[in-house]
Design an enzyme around this catalytic site. Structure first.
Site, PDB file in Angstrom:
ATOM      1  N   PRO A   2       0.834  -1.202   0.000  1.00 36.46           N
ATOM      2  CA  PRO A   2       0.000   0.000   0.000  1.00 36.46           C
ATOM      3  C   PRO A   2       0.872   1.258   0.000  1.00 36.46           C
ATOM      4  CG  PRO A   2      -0.804  -1.601   1.596  1.00 36.46           C
ATOM      5  CD  PRO A   2       0.511  -2.108   1.106  1.00 36.46           C
ATOM      6  N   GLU A   3       0.548   2.204  -0.883  1.00 37.19           N
ATOM      7  CA  GLU A   3       1.342   3.425  -0.977  1.00 37.19           C
ATOM      8  C   GLU A   3       0.652   4.552  -0.211  1.00 37.19           C
ATOM      9  OE1 GLU A   3       3.260   4.089  -4.765  1.00 37.19           O
ATOM     10  OE2 GLU A   3       3.070   1.981  -5.325  1.00 37.19           O
ATOM     11  N   LYS A  52       3.901   6.143   4.462  1.00 38.10           N
ATOM     12  CA  LYS A  52       3.292   4.828   4.555  1.00 38.10           C
ATOM     13  C   LYS A  52       2.981   4.411   5.994  1.00 38.10           C
ATOM     14  CE  LYS A  52       5.634   3.260   0.347  1.00 38.10           C
ATOM     15  NZ  LYS A  52       6.521   2.229  -0.258  1.00 38.10           N
ATOM     16  N   ARG A 335      12.989  -4.325  -6.331  1.00 33.31           N
ATOM     17  CA  ARG A 335      11.615  -4.158  -6.788  1.00 33.31           C
ATOM     18  C   ARG A 335      11.627  -3.997  -8.299  1.00 33.31           C
ATOM     19  NH1 ARG A 335       8.092  -2.288  -2.968  1.00 33.31           N
ATOM     20  NH2 ARG A 335       6.503  -3.006  -4.443  1.00 33.31           N
TER      21      ARG A 335
END
Length: 345
Positions: A2-3, A52, A335
């Protein structure tokens, strides 16, 4: 993961439904039993997101800090009051453009995507990666104004049953919030909270806008580190994750490998301005919408499907939407980074 937009939506939902109301706290899973005991019976006084991380303050200066990480999410049940600043919750729609957000009139039908990002009942990691209780199974019906409609006895169970590995359950007399799968969930002192926030980079929705921009520009331009890495560094800027990184770099037509100190100042400032606008759209719609100037039909398709919402993210091997060059993917900071080698050179 989740950003930042998701965490701000969570904080606003807590502010609307929990702040000022005594809560009960428990840890059905058992892993947060001591922390839940410290919170039980207290009253939340403030909810705040920075990047975050979410911080929920209780009476007597007790804080709950939550970092959802890759798999964390909050599931809400009961009477959910809608924050009027969250547009899609009331069925309104927004569209990204260089000036910010264009909101249509209230009453437009909401669009829900396959991952449930546009949701009041569950905010966090995509639903397919974790246990999820469907809204119809655990919540009272929401009316058009966001408050709970009257329902016949027996149509909802209260309190809602615990499903899956719930680290923490917070409840008022009418609303429940279940936390699953967080990276961090801790009861902290004001000094500990201040220390965490001090380590974080600027967040467009927290603090002074001018100071935030200057901090970001200085942090980028003094580093001989690839901008694709800097945007993911939460000490440089808060809230940006893998999706926003790829999309912001494409929108700026910027090679992800360019060192921060080699980027002209005006382009660094343009990156910040773009993040300010994209974060606002994400908070209002609940979705990481990064494409501009869509027709109404294309907009609704994009809101419903992630594949129609982004320029390059998750499009490896597909033609660039602008030049037709094949979008590539590589590893950066462990990533996946998606970018167009023609547009971003």
């Amino acid at each position: 993961m989740p950003e930042g937009h998701s965490v701000h939506r969570i904080a606003r939902q807590f502010a609307r439904n929990f702040v000022g109301r005594p809560i009960s706290a428990s840890s059905p899973q058992g892993r947060f039993a001591q922390g839940a005991a410290e919170l039980d019976g207290r009253t939340p006084t403030r909810a705040q997101a920075v990047g975050k991380q979410m911080f929920l303050e209780f009476d007597e200066q007790v804080w709950l800090r939550v970092h959802l990480g890759l798999y964390g999410a909050w599931d809400f049940a009961g009477e959910i009051l809608v924050d009027p600043t969250i547009a899609s919750a009331n069925g309104r729609m927004g569209q990204t453009n260089q000036r910010g957000t264009d909101l249509a009139a209230p009453g437009d039908a909401p669009v829900f995507d396959e991952d449930g990002e546009n949701s009041l009942a569950s905010i966090g990691a995509p639903r397919r990666t974790r246990v999820h209780v469907r809204m119809s199974e655990q919540t009272r019906t929401l009316g058009a104004d966001g408050t709970a409609d009257t329902e016949e006895p027996g149509t909802a169970e209260w309190p809602p049953p615990v499903v899956g590995q719930v680290r923490l359950r917070l409840m008022t007399d009418v609303t429940a919030a279940d936390l699953r799968g967080p990276t961090a969930c801790a009861v902290e002192t004001p000094e500990q909270v201040d220390a965490v926030i001090a380590r974080l980079g600027p967040d467009p929705l927290v603090g002074d806008p001018v100071e935030n921009e200057e901090r970001f520009v200085a942090a980028v331009r003094r580093r001989n580190v690839a901008i694709g890495q800097l945007l993911m560094d939460q000490a440089v800027v808060s809230g940006i994750g893998n999706v926003y990184r790829a999309e912001m770099l494409f929108r700026a037509r910027l090679d992800p490998h360019t060192p921060g100190k080699a980027i002209p100042e005006e382009l660094v400032r343009a990156l910040w301005d773009d993040w300010v606008g994209l974060l606002r759209v994400g908070v209002e719609t609940g979705q990481m919408m990064t494409m501009d100037d869509l027709s109404p039909d294309d907009w609704r398709r994009a809101m419903a499907s992630r594949d129609d919402r982004h320029w390059v993210y998750h499009r490896a091997g597909l033609p660039c939407r602008v030049c037709g060059t094949e979008v590539v993917v590589e590893e950066m900071q462990a990533r996946k980074l998606y970018w167009c080698p023609s547009c971003q050179r």
